[in-house]
Design an enzyme around this catalytic site. Structure first.
Site, mmCIF file in Angstrom:
data_model
loop_
_atom_site.group_PDB
_atom_site.id
_atom_site.type_symbol
_atom_site.label_atom_id
_atom_site.label_comp_id
_atom_site.label_asym_id
_atom_site.label_seq_id
_atom_site.Cartn_x
_atom_site.Cartn_y
_atom_site.Cartn_z
ATOM 1 N N PRO A 128 20.123 11.442 -9.439
ATOM 2 C CA PRO A 128 21.066 11.922 -10.440
ATOM 3 C C PRO A 128 22.338 12.468 -9.779
ATOM 4 O O PRO A 128 22.279 13.180 -8.782
ATOM 5 C CB PRO A 128 20.311 13.048 -11.144
ATOM 6 N N LYS B 13 13.665 14.763 -12.416
ATOM 7 C CA LYS B 13 13.698 14.300 -11.030
ATOM 8 C C LYS B 13 13.806 15.495 -10.097
ATOM 9 O O LYS B 13 14.268 16.571 -10.485
ATOM 10 C CB LYS B 13 14.852 13.324 -10.835
#
Length: 123
Positions: A2, A31
């Site tokens: 990300p 994540k």
């Protein structure tokens, strides 16, 4: 992987805000924070709707971003932006979901790095 990019005319965004953004992105995407990158470009000459009041543009990139979750991500990011004085009507958030072969790392792509080892034996 990300990536959270913030472009804002708010000056001197704190390192604490950057850390908070990293934790939020990890939480929203599910994540590991060790994979999150945060880029803050603050103090920019920027207008939104013709006004130089505090404003922002956010870009969120991550493999596997589900459009069904965008509203949830937007709510979390809007709350975060309020910490630096940017109201919900003074920002845009763009979401991008690149594929694993569109992201490079370690001299290869995420797709290659995540390929099962037995597949790599046949290359």
């Amino acid at each position: 992987m990300p990536v959270f990019q913030l472009f804002t005319n708010v000056a001197d965004v704190s390192p604490e805000f950057t850390s908070k953004a990293s934790k939020l992105v990890a939480s929203l995407t599910g994540k590991e924070e060790s994979r999150v990158a945060v880029i803050i470009s603050d103090g920019l000459k920027m207008t939104f709707g013709g006004s130089a009041e505090p404003c922002a543009l956010v870009q969120c990139h991550s493999i596997g971003l589900d459009p069904a979750d965008h509203a949830r991500y937007s709510a979390g990011i809007a709350q975060l932006l309020s910490d630096i004085g940017v109201s919900g009507d003074r920002h845009y958030i763009q979401f991008y979901a690149p594929t694993a072969n569109q992201i490079g790392k370690c001299g290869t792509t995420i797709e290659e790095l995540t390929r099962p080892k037995e597949d790599m034996l046949h290359l």
